[in-house]
Design an enzyme around this catalytic site. Structure first.
Site, short mmCIF file in Angstrom:
data_model
loop_
_atom_site.label_atom_id
_atom_site.label_comp_id
_atom_site.label_asym_id
_atom_site.label_seq_id
_atom_site.Cartn_x
_atom_site.Cartn_y
_atom_site.Cartn_z
N GLY A 84 0.83 -1.20 0.00
CA GLY A 84 0.00 0.00 0.00
C GLY A 84 0.86 1.25 0.00
CG ASP A 86 0.96 6.36 4.26
OD1 ASP A 86 -0.03 5.87 4.80
OD2 ASP A 86 2.12 6.01 4.50
N GLY A 97 4.93 4.69 5.08
CA GLY A 97 5.40 4.68 6.46
C GLY A 97 4.35 5.07 7.47
N GLY A 98 3.12 5.30 6.99
CA GLY A 98 2.04 5.60 7.94
C GLY A 98 1.87 4.50 8.98
N GLY A 99 2.18 3.28 8.57
CA GLY A 99 2.10 2.15 9.50
C GLY A 99 3.42 1.88 10.20
CD GLU A 105 5.78 -0.38 4.33
OE1 GLU A 105 4.64 -0.78 4.58
OE2 GLU A 105 6.08 0.82 4.34
O1 LIG Z 1 3.44 2.46 4.34
C1 LIG Z 1 2.67 1.78 4.95
C2 LIG Z 1 2.99 1.16 6.25
O2 LIG Z 1 4.25 1.57 6.71
C3 LIG Z 1 1.31 1.51 4.40
O3 LIG Z 1 1.45 0.94 3.15
C4 LIG Z 1 0.59 2.81 4.28
O4 LIG Z 1 0.54 3.43 5.56
C5 LIG Z 1 -0.84 2.62 3.74
O5 LIG Z 1 -1.59 1.94 4.70
P1 LIG Z 1 -3.13 1.66 4.48
O6 LIG Z 1 -3.25 0.66 3.39
O7 LIG Z 1 -3.60 1.14 5.82
O8 LIG Z 1 -3.79 2.98 4.14
#
Ligand SMILES: O=C(CO)[C@H](O)[C@H](O)COP(=O)(O)O
Length: 232
Positions: A84, A86, A97-99, A105
């Protein structure tokens, strides 16, 4: 269609790019998790793949659902990574990196022959930067690193709050044992210049600008699926 349904549609379309025998990088986040669920159904039906997860969270879900796992030490070259994002722009520059999994990654994406991004249309932007840029930093020298990041941003014509990511009143700690600073710079017209500046800061472990890594983005929206390809 709600956001989850769109994520499932993007994940389903990405599954069409997965072939028997592939070595897959498997992303992190809610969209990547929809992909893992669909992939697990294929595995249960006899598809033979092996996955390298980009986080402990993804690894746990894969184990729970029976998706065979490997590591980059055992399987250093991957055929395809599905992950995925952001934010995605029209040139396939990403913010990730939102997660909190941006380091693994990026390592996994760089070890893959191809990377396909899956997202709902809310992630598509003209210019990166609405989403705060995650910057993974070493715990040592945090204040000095924050100042150095501000100087690097200034040199790239950017400024804005640099916020230490917190969870339950404590700094968020990545799978690699580092902290994350979320940088609210606003529009980032020259992501390459910012990337180079951030990489020159010793305390920066990695940042969430993914430049030149994605080959395609599968974007699910109210009008269906569209695929954005990297310019060749
Ligand atoms: O980079 C990420 C995690 O580090 C994710 O891919 C990104 O945050 C998107 O997350 P989501 O599919 O929950 O919107």
């Amino acid at each position: 269609m709600d956001a989850r349904a769109l994520k499932i549609e993007a994940a389903r379309a990405a599954l069409g790019h997965v072939a028997d025998g592939m070595r897959l990088g498997i992303g992190t986040g809610s969209t990547a998790e929809e992909f893992v669920r669909l992939l697990a159904e294929k595995v249960a039906a006899g598809m033979n793949i092996v996955g390298v997860p980009t986080s402990e969270r993804t690894a746990a879900l894969c184990r729970e659902l029976g998706v065979p796992l490997s590591t980059l030490d055992e399987t250093p070259g991957l055929d395809l990574t599905i992950d995925g994002a952001d934010e995605v722009d029209g040139q396939l520059a990403l913010i990730k990196g939102g997660g909190g999994a941006l380091l693994r990654e990026k390592i996994v994406a760089a070890a893959s022959a191809r990377m396909i991004v899956i997202a709902d249309e809310s992630k598509l932007v003209d210019v990166l930067g609405r989403f705060p840029l995650p910057i993974e930093v070493n715990r040592f020298g945090l204040r000095a690193t924050r100042l150095a990041i501000a100087r690097a941003a200034d040199a790239a014509g950017l400024s804005g709050p640099l916020t230490l990511r917190m969870t339950n009143g404590e700094p968020f700690v990545t799978d690699g044992g580092h902290f994350i600073i979320d940088a609210s710079f606003g529009r980032i017209p020259d992501p390459r210049a910012l990337s180079n500046g951030l990489h020159a800061v010793p305390g920066v472990v990695e940042h969430g600008l993914f430049l030149g890594l994605a080959d395609a983005a599968i974007i699910a929206g109210a009008d269906g699926i569209r695929t954005v390809h990297a310019a060749s």
